[in-house]
Design a protein around this motif. Structure first.
Motif, PDB file in Angstrom:
ATOM      1  N   VAL A   1       0.791  -1.229   0.000  1.00 39.73           N
ATOM      2  CA  VAL A   1       0.000   0.000   0.000  1.00 39.73           C
ATOM      3  C   VAL A   1       0.825   1.281   0.000  1.00 39.73           C
ATOM      4  O   VAL A   1       0.258   2.371  -0.151  1.00 39.73           O
ATOM      5  CB  VAL A   1      -0.960   0.023   1.207  1.00 39.73           C
ATOM      6  N   ILE A   2       2.136   1.186   0.152  1.00 40.70           N
ATOM      7  CA  ILE A   2       2.920   2.413   0.311  1.00 40.70           C
ATOM      8  C   ILE A   2       2.811   3.313  -0.920  1.00 40.70           C
ATOM      9  O   ILE A   2       2.696   4.536  -0.807  1.00 40.70           O
ATOM     10  CB  ILE A   2       4.401   2.084   0.645  1.00 40.70           C
ATOM     11  N   GLY A   3       2.809   2.724  -2.107  1.00 39.80           N
ATOM     12  CA  GLY A   3       2.708   3.534  -3.326  1.00 39.80           C
ATOM     13  C   GLY A   3       1.377   4.242  -3.441  1.00 39.80           C
ATOM     14  O   GLY A   3       1.315   5.426  -3.830  1.00 39.80           O
ATOM     15  N   GLU A   4       0.308   3.545  -3.108  1.00 41.29           N
ATOM     16  CA  GLU A   4      -1.021   4.158  -3.180  1.00 41.29           C
ATOM     17  C   GLU A   4      -1.151   5.279  -2.160  1.00 41.29           C
ATOM     18  O   GLU A   4      -1.742   6.333  -2.457  1.00 41.29           O
ATOM     19  CB  GLU A   4      -2.100   3.103  -2.950  1.00 41.29           C
ATOM     20  N   ILE A   5      -0.605   5.090  -0.963  1.00 38.69           N
ATOM     21  CA  ILE A   5      -0.653   6.148   0.046  1.00 38.69           C
ATOM     22  C   ILE A   5       0.088   7.390  -0.445  1.00 38.69           C
ATOM     23  O   ILE A   5      -0.397   8.523  -0.312  1.00 38.69           O
ATOM     24  CB  ILE A   5      -0.056   5.650   1.373  1.00 38.69           C
ATOM     25  N   ILE A   6       1.268   7.183  -1.012  1.00 33.72           N
ATOM     26  CA  ILE A   6       2.053   8.316  -1.519  1.00 33.72           C
ATOM     27  C   ILE A   6       1.269   9.086  -2.581  1.00 33.72           C
ATOM     28  O   ILE A   6       1.249  10.330  -2.587  1.00 33.72           O
ATOM     29  CB  ILE A   6       3.395   7.811  -2.080  1.00 33.72           C
TER      30      ILE A   6
ATOM     31  N   LYS B   1      -5.278  11.709   9.186  1.00 29.14           N
ATOM     32  CA  LYS B   1      -4.256  11.208   8.265  1.00 29.14           C
ATOM     33  C   LYS B   1      -3.544   9.995   8.854  1.00 29.14           C
ATOM     34  O   LYS B   1      -3.302   9.003   8.154  1.00 29.14           O
ATOM     35  CB  LYS B   1      -3.241  12.313   7.947  1.00 29.14           C
ATOM     36  N   VAL B   2      -3.199  10.082  10.121  1.00 26.14           N
ATOM     37  CA  VAL B   2      -2.521   8.960  10.775  1.00 26.14           C
ATOM     38  C   VAL B   2      -3.411   7.727  10.777  1.00 26.14           C
ATOM     39  O   VAL B   2      -2.985   6.620  10.429  1.00 26.14           O
ATOM     40  CB  VAL B   2      -2.111   9.333  12.212  1.00 26.14           C
ATOM     41  N   TRP B   3      -4.672   7.920  11.157  1.00 22.20           N
ATOM     42  CA  TRP B   3      -5.596   6.785  11.225  1.00 22.20           C
ATOM     43  C   TRP B   3      -5.836   6.191   9.837  1.00 22.20           C
ATOM     44  O   TRP B   3      -5.933   4.975   9.685  1.00 22.20           O
ATOM     45  CB  TRP B   3      -6.912   7.238  11.844  1.00 22.20           C
ATOM     46  N   LEU B   4      -5.944   7.031   8.827  1.00 23.22           N
ATOM     47  CA  LEU B   4      -6.189   6.537   7.480  1.00 23.22           C
ATOM     48  C   LEU B   4      -4.988   5.761   6.957  1.00 23.22           C
ATOM     49  O   LEU B   4      -5.134   4.703   6.334  1.00 23.22           O
ATOM     50  CB  LEU B   4      -6.522   7.713   6.549  1.00 23.22           C
ATOM     51  N   LEU B   5      -3.799   6.274   7.210  1.00 27.58           N
ATOM     52  CA  LEU B   5      -2.588   5.548   6.808  1.00 27.58           C
ATOM     53  C   LEU B   5      -2.544   4.174   7.467  1.00 27.58           C
ATOM     54  O   LEU B   5      -2.271   3.161   6.805  1.00 27.58           O
ATOM     55  CB  LEU B   5      -1.345   6.358   7.159  1.00 27.58           C
ATOM     56  N   CYS B   6      -2.818   4.124   8.757  1.00 26.36           N
ATOM     57  CA  CYS B   6      -2.811   2.835   9.464  1.00 26.36           C
ATOM     58  C   CYS B   6      -3.883   1.906   8.911  1.00 26.36           C
ATOM     59  O   CYS B   6      -3.676   0.688   8.823  1.00 26.36           O
ATOM     60  CB  CYS B   6      -3.022   3.053  10.953  1.00 26.36           C
ATOM     61  N   ALA B   7      -5.020   2.472   8.522  1.00 25.38           N
ATOM     62  CA  ALA B   7      -6.099   1.649   7.978  1.00 25.38           C
ATOM     63  C   ALA B   7      -5.677   0.985   6.670  1.00 25.38           C
ATOM     64  O   ALA B   7      -6.067  -0.161   6.399  1.00 25.38           O
ATOM     65  CB  ALA B   7      -7.355   2.495   7.762  1.00 25.38           C
ATOM     66  N   TYR B   8      -4.896   1.679   5.852  1.00 27.05           N
ATOM     67  CA  TYR B   8      -4.413   1.083   4.607  1.00 27.05           C
ATOM     68  C   TYR B   8      -3.613  -0.191   4.901  1.00 27.05           C
ATOM     69  O   TYR B   8      -3.758  -1.196   4.206  1.00 27.05           O
ATOM     70  CB  TYR B   8      -3.546   2.083   3.841  1.00 27.05           C
ATOM     71  N   PHE B   9      -2.763  -0.122   5.894  1.00 23.19           N
ATOM     72  CA  PHE B   9      -1.971  -1.297   6.266  1.00 23.19           C
ATOM     73  C   PHE B   9      -2.841  -2.337   6.965  1.00 23.19           C
ATOM     74  O   PHE B   9      -2.723  -3.540   6.708  1.00 23.19           O
ATOM     75  CB  PHE B   9      -0.816  -0.893   7.184  1.00 23.19           C
TER      76      PHE B   9
ATOM     77  N   THR C   1       6.227  -1.275  -8.221  1.00 26.48           N
ATOM     78  CA  THR C   1       6.520  -0.859  -9.593  1.00 26.48           C
ATOM     79  C   THR C   1       5.298  -0.216 -10.242  1.00 26.48           C
ATOM     80  O   THR C   1       5.443   0.584 -11.180  1.00 26.48           O
ATOM     81  CB  THR C   1       6.992  -2.045 -10.444  1.00 26.48           C
ATOM     82  N   MET C   2       4.102  -0.539  -9.766  1.00 28.58           N
ATOM     83  CA  MET C   2       2.882   0.055 -10.317  1.00 28.58           C
ATOM     84  C   MET C   2       2.696   1.499  -9.850  1.00 28.58           C
ATOM     85  O   MET C   2       1.860   2.225 -10.391  1.00 28.58           O
ATOM     86  CB  MET C   2       1.658  -0.782  -9.912  1.00 28.58           C
ATOM     87  N   HIS C   3       3.456   1.907  -8.857  1.00 35.31           N
ATOM     88  CA  HIS C   3       3.381   3.270  -8.317  1.00 35.31           C
ATOM     89  C   HIS C   3       4.766   3.917  -8.296  1.00 35.31           C
ATOM     90  O   HIS C   3       5.010   4.839  -7.503  1.00 35.31           O
ATOM     91  CB  HIS C   3       2.810   3.238  -6.894  1.00 35.31           C
ATOM     92  N   LEU C   4       5.656   3.446  -9.149  1.00 34.76           N
ATOM     93  CA  LEU C   4       7.064   3.833  -9.022  1.00 34.76           C
ATOM     94  C   LEU C   4       7.291   5.319  -9.294  1.00 34.76           C
ATOM     95  O   LEU C   4       8.144   5.942  -8.654  1.00 34.76           O
ATOM     96  CB  LEU C   4       7.909   2.987  -9.981  1.00 34.76           C
ATOM     97  N   ARG C   5       6.547   5.884 -10.196  1.00 32.17           N
ATOM     98  CA  ARG C   5       6.711   7.311 -10.491  1.00 32.17           C
ATOM     99  C   ARG C   5       6.479   8.152  -9.237  1.00 32.17           C
ATOM    100  O   ARG C   5       7.273   9.038  -8.908  1.00 32.17           O
ATOM    101  CB  ARG C   5       5.742   7.734 -11.594  1.00 32.17           C
ATOM    102  N   GLY C   6       5.387   7.855  -8.511  1.00 35.02           N
ATOM    103  CA  GLY C   6       5.089   8.608  -7.299  1.00 35.02           C
ATOM    104  C   GLY C   6       6.087   8.355  -6.193  1.00 35.02           C
ATOM    105  O   GLY C   6       6.454   9.278  -5.452  1.00 35.02           O
ATOM    106  N   ILE C   7       6.551   7.103  -6.072  1.00 33.76           N
ATOM    107  CA  ILE C   7       7.525   6.777  -5.037  1.00 33.76           C
ATOM    108  C   ILE C   7       8.838   7.512  -5.286  1.00 33.76           C
ATOM    109  O   ILE C   7       9.423   8.089  -4.358  1.00 33.76           O
ATOM    110  CB  ILE C   7       7.755   5.251  -4.983  1.00 33.76           C
ATOM    111  N   VAL C   8       9.289   7.531  -6.530  1.00 30.54           N
ATOM    112  CA  VAL C   8      10.556   8.211  -6.849  1.00 30.54           C
ATOM    113  C   VAL C   8      10.426   9.716  -6.641  1.00 30.54           C
ATOM    114  O   VAL C   8      11.363  10.371  -6.167  1.00 30.54           O
ATOM    115  CB  VAL C   8      10.991   7.886  -8.287  1.00 30.54           C
TER     116      VAL C   8
END
Length: 278
Positions: free
Chosen positions: A37-42, A56-64, A125-132
């Motif tokens: 989920v890290i790429g989608e969160i970014i 924001k904190v709660w939503l991030l934790c919910a993704y995981f 890799t599906m979110h690599l542009r945003g991660i970079v």
């Protein structure tokens, strides 16, 4: 300020989990099971601008916490992390600070109090542009494997069918070639080199990443590997490193199956310098 993370990227079944195992055996870096989920969160973080910090904190934790592979993380609860993060002063309320603290929390939960963290999720890799864009100074290790072996391994692991596996391999490597930074923070390594000459190959990876290498890291099994003990397709990671899997596609991909591989697959094979007979 903590060191930028190390992202292991590449197509599924390209040695990501093996590399994670060896790096973690050093005790110098913590890399959790695949996070997904890290790429989608970014990518979604800018849309959360109007939310309060607590939200924001709660939503991030919910993704995981709500992901279907959440059990692989082997974390009893993210509440202790969230309870601390919502109290941070304004100056610390950033997404990189959240990820630094979250990975440090997971590392402590698994017995790895290392100051450095990494991620080895192929889905990144599906979110690599945003991660970079978010982490331009991170280390990026691009693992490359003969597409036929990667496809055969995905099929054996019941991940995808022939066409889906081939497309996933192409898309992942295309993203890496397009979006990874050019320069010393990016290193491309072939799976075949990792298993043919692991000592030389991993010594190079450790040196590139600024980590100390010892040959014993190749055989020591870290604790709390999470998904490795859960999924059968990771079983090989717990065995000695051998080159036996190179060319194994010949046992499972028929000549008819090879003819069904797309022109894009063949083009990527050539671009990555793998020879594919007509």
């Amino acid at each position: 300020m903590s060191m930028p993370p190390l992202f292991i990227v590449g197509a599924p079944r390209s040695g990501n989990t093996l590399t994670r195992r060896v790096l973690m055996a050093s005790g110098q870096i913590y890399i959790p099971p695949e996070t997904y989920v890290i790429g989608e969160i970014i990518e979604r973080w800018p849309r959360w601008f109007w939310l309060s910090w607590r939200e924001k904190v709660w939503l991030l934790c919910a993704y995981f916490d709500r992901h279907k592979h959440r059990a692989d993380l082997d974390i009893e609860s993210f509440s202790p992390f969230a309870d601390d993060a919502i109290t941070w002063p304004k100056a610390r309320q950033t997404l990189p600070a959240l990820f630094d603290a979250l990975y440090a929390f997971m590392g402590r939960e698994h017995g790895y109090p290392a100051a450095r963290w990494g991620d080895k999720t192929p889905w990144n890799t599906m979110h690599l542009r945003g991660i970079v864009r978010r982490y331009p100074q991170a280390w990026y290790l691009h693992l490359i494997r003969d597409g036929r072996d990667a496809v055969a391994s995905q099929i054996k692991a019941d991940m995808r069918d022939l066409s889906g596996s081939a497309e996933r391999w192409v898309v992942a490597n295309r993203a890496c070639l397009k979006h990874l930074p050019k320069g010393p923070r990016t290193l491309a390594m072939r799976y075949e080199d990792l298993v043919r000459d692991p000592e030389e190959s991993f010594a190079r990876i450790f040196d590139w990443a600024g980590l100390r290498f010892e040959p014993r890291f190749l055989t020591e099994m870290p604790q709390k590997l999470g998904d490795v003990g859960v999924h059968a397709h990771h079983a090989q990671v717990l065995r000695p490193i051998t080159p036996d899997s190179i060319g194994k596609w010949r046992q499972s991909l028929s000549p008819e199956a090879l003819t069904q591989l797309s022109p894009e697959f063949r083009k990527m094979m050539a671009e990555l310098s793998y020879q594919m007979a007509d």
